[in-house]
Write an enzyme that holds these catalytic residues in place. Structure first.
Site, PDB file in Angstrom:
ATOM      1  N   ASP A  64       0.861  -1.186   0.000  1.00 27.20           N
ATOM      2  CA  ASP A  64       0.000   0.000   0.000  1.00 27.20           C
ATOM      3  C   ASP A  64       0.894   1.232   0.000  1.00 27.20           C
ATOM      4  O   ASP A  64       1.481   1.579   1.025  1.00 27.20           O
ATOM      5  CB  ASP A  64      -0.902   0.024   1.248  1.00 27.20           C
ATOM      6  CG  ASP A  64      -1.996  -1.029   1.201  1.00 27.20           C
ATOM      7  OD1 ASP A  64      -1.809  -2.044   0.493  1.00 27.20           O
ATOM      8  OD2 ASP A  64      -3.032  -0.845   1.863  1.00 27.20           O
ATOM      9  N   LYS A  66      -6.853   3.193  -3.377  1.00 28.07           N
ATOM     10  CA  LYS A  66      -7.301   3.195  -1.986  1.00 28.07           C
ATOM     11  C   LYS A  66      -7.532   4.638  -1.559  1.00 28.07           C
ATOM     12  O   LYS A  66      -6.756   5.534  -1.930  1.00 28.07           O
ATOM     13  CB  LYS A  66      -6.211   2.519  -1.149  1.00 28.07           C
ATOM     14  CG  LYS A  66      -6.395   2.554   0.354  1.00 28.07           C
ATOM     15  CD  LYS A  66      -5.327   1.688   1.036  1.00 28.07           C
ATOM     16  CE  LYS A  66      -5.243   1.958   2.527  1.00 28.07           C
ATOM     17  NZ  LYS A  66      -4.177   1.215   3.205  1.00 28.07           N
ATOM     18  N   LYS A  94     -10.322   0.260  -2.576  1.00 32.54           N
ATOM     19  CA  LYS A  94     -10.289   0.013  -1.138  1.00 32.54           C
ATOM     20  C   LYS A  94     -10.545   1.311  -0.380  1.00 32.54           C
ATOM     21  O   LYS A  94      -9.661   2.158  -0.289  1.00 32.54           O
ATOM     22  CB  LYS A  94      -8.932  -0.572  -0.737  1.00 32.54           C
ATOM     23  CG  LYS A  94      -8.743  -0.720   0.773  1.00 32.54           C
ATOM     24  CD  LYS A  94      -7.404  -1.349   1.119  1.00 32.54           C
ATOM     25  CE  LYS A  94      -7.143  -1.275   2.627  1.00 32.54           C
ATOM     26  NZ  LYS A  94      -5.805  -1.767   2.989  1.00 32.54           N
TER      27      LYS A  94
END
Lengths: 315, 288
Positions: free
Chosen positions: A152, A215, A251
């Protein structure tokens, strides 16, 4: 999409062209997006549909601990919970992954061996993204070497907001190259992007640069994930697949605390991107406290009485 | 000129310091003693029980952490507010069939009862706590602590009975979800207005109106409720609730003479307070 439609992504080579493409994306109707998200949030999901949604949401959770005070012991405890969210009930699905800082990846990988739960590592000077590229690459390399299955990364919001899209693009591409087969999630930190137009541009920028997932947030900035922001990102992945044939996941992270919140996101996914995205492979919920609420709701459905937080583990 | 229309009050629930309608949108008719229409009261559902328990749980640590002296002050403040609304309560009680003098007497008794319990706030620990002799160089103390969230099925005595079950539960630091009398729920909601304008934190007392048989079992089976006062439940309902309460070992208060009317004017004693207390014992080395 107007003129932008005719631009093939392969031709987006120069900084000027990238800028022209991103600025050519249609603007987001702010009121419309917020109304649409609010309308979808009123859907009533009950009984067997609710049971299905709860299990799906559990299987989509990226169980997260990103505190300065994280210890190997806490990560091991979290891993145990990820593999068996409710030790008293074997029918509860395992979560999708756990999400930790890069120095704790090795610990998490050891603890999760054989469980099928992924290990996501935040990298690239999380959460600010303020570090030289070499440091970001080294951070990523270490996490990948330690066995992380997902990275991430955070984008450089300073560069994005000052209009230096090329720098952001190249950074994402460089990290992606470092990741190799490992999935790359790109955190846009929408709370710092100010407008929905910027969220749409950042989404496209990340996808063009090779992101496997986009995300919303680090969870360190307020507001974190919101429904309208997620709506804009879901539209972006839908349109991106229609344009290029490549599917990218979404996400939302941060601020998702209750089962109701989680189910609102699932409705949003189904109605915006479509059922293709309704699996842990393409949609994740970055959260920690929501898991206990999901488990409590699940137990309410199985036992018929309201559950209490005393009967579930603290993270 | 047309005649003026009276503006009548909408009786709603009292949850977390606010006055929401039932999430179900339902209401039921409350009649006076002669069968005439009095008001529509909210008919709470199990989801209102759920919301009320969440509010009570949220308020509990803060309420318990206040000094007993401060809790006592807040309860006195509630009594002051009750006194100020004396006339309104008297009118509401008269509508349930009491004479004017009987209604006045009951309101005064209720205020006095509240004050009596308020006084216990900083005295109960001296009565129920102990310094225990032990065979070692230790100080050994037992002190009372609140049980947590207490569910109360209130009796039909609309005001005196109501305050007599409510005050002892909260004075020690518990928070409560109360199911008001089914036939005379209006004074309970008016009491909620008193509580909302006192310094009582929202969520310490939550008041639901509606069908006892519909609400009490959800309260009794709720795993996040720690105590259950079944004073207002009788017969099969009380048995069912007591069984459900056993699942997570709730403290249950079920008066022995449950199926006979309680004399609320009698001296209450401290049982209602001590039932919802846990004892904490600490050891401390001597001479360090």
């Amino acid at each position: 999409m107007g003129d932008a439609v005719s631009v093939s992504t392969e031709t987006l080579t120069g900084a000027a062209e990238l800028r022209r493409f991103l600025h050519g994306l249609p603007g987001v109707d702010q009121v419309g997006a917020e109304e649409r998200a609010a309308r979808l949030a009123t859907r009533s999901i009950k009984t067997s549909a609710k049971a299905y949604a709860i299990d799906l949401a559990i299987s989509m959770v990226d169980l997260t601990t990103l505190e300065g005070a994280d210890t190997p012991g806490k990560v091991r405890a979290l891993c145990a919970k990820a593999a068996h969210p409710d030790p008293a009930d074997a029918s509860v699905p395992k979560v999708a992954a756990i999400c930790v800082y890069s120095d704790l990846v090795a610990e998490a990988v050891r603890a999760l061996e054989g469980t099928g739960v992924g290990v996501a590592s935040v990298a690239t000077a999380f959460p600010s993204g303020r570090a030289p590229l070499e440091a970001k690459l080294a951070d990523t390399r270490r996490a990948v070497a330690d066995g992380a299955s997902e990275i991430d990364m955070v984008i450089d919001r300073g560069a994005f907001l000052s209009g230096d899209f090329q720098k952001v693009f190249e950074e994402i591409a460089a990290i992606k190259a470092e990741c190799g087969e490992v999935h790359l999630k790109v955190i846009l930190e929408t709370g710092e992007l100010v407008t929905y137009d910027n969220v749409r541009r950042a989404s496209w920028l990340a996808m063009l640069a090779g992101a496997d997932f986009i995300k919303t947030s680090t969870g360190k900035v307020s507001p974190a994930a919101t429904l309208p922001v997620t709506l804009v990102m879901l539209e972006a992945v839908r349109d991106f697949r229609a344009r290029t044939g490549r599917q990218v996941g979404v996400k939302p992270a941060g601020g998702i605390r209750t089962t109701k919140d989680a189910i609102k996101y699932l409705v949003l996914v189904n109605e915006t991107a479509g059922p293709d995205w309704l699996s842990p492979e393409w949609f994740r919920l970055g959260a920690s406290s929501v898991l206990n609420d999901l488990l409590m709701q699940r137990r309410k459905l199985t036992t018929g009485v309201y559950a209490g937080p005393d009967y579930f583990t603290l993270d | 000129m047309s005649e003026r229309l009276n503006v009548s009050k909408t009786y709603k629930l009292y949850i977390g310091g606010a006055f929401p309608r039932s999430e179900s949108g339902r209401s039921y008719t409350v009649n006076d003693a002669k069968g005439g229409f009095l008001a529509n009261a909210s008919r709470a559902s199990r989801k209102d029980v759920r919301d009320a328990v969440v509010a009570a749980r949220k308020a509990q640590p803060g309420w318990a952490a206040r000094t007993p002296y401060n809790r006592g002050q807040i309860l006195y403040r509630v009594a002051e507010m009750l006194q100020g609304r004396c006339g309104q309560f008297t009118d509401e009680l008269r509508a349930t069939g009491l004479s004017k003098s009987a209604a006045t007497t009951e309101v005064e008794a209720a205020i006095d009862r509240w004050v009596w319990y308020a006084g216990w706030a900083d005295k109960l620990a001296q009565v129920t706590g102990t310094a225990n002799p032990v065979s070692g160089p230790f100080f050994n103390f037992s002190t009372p602590e609140p049980t947590g969230v207490v569910g109360i099925v209130a009796p039909d005595s609309p005001l005196l009975g109501l305050v007599s079950v409510l005050a002892p539960a909260i004075v020690t630091g518990n928070t409560t979800v109360l199911v008001a009398s089914e036939t005379a729920p209006l004074p309970a909601i008016t009491l909620g207005e008193v509580l909302a304008t006192s310094d009582l934190p929202g969520g310490v007392i939550n008041i639901l109106t509606g069908r006892r048989s519909e609400l009490a079992p959800w309260l009794a089976s709720h795993m996040d409720v720690n105590g259950l006062d079944l004073t207002g439940a009788s017969g099969d309902l009380a048995v069912e609730c007591e069984k459900a309460a056993a699942e997570n070992l709730k403290r249950v208060l079920r008066p022995v003479e449950a199926d006979q009317p309680t004399d609320w004017t009698a001296h209450p004693g401290i049982t209602r307070m001590t039932t919802f207390l846990e004892t904490k014992t600490v050891w401390h080395p001597v001479g360090v």
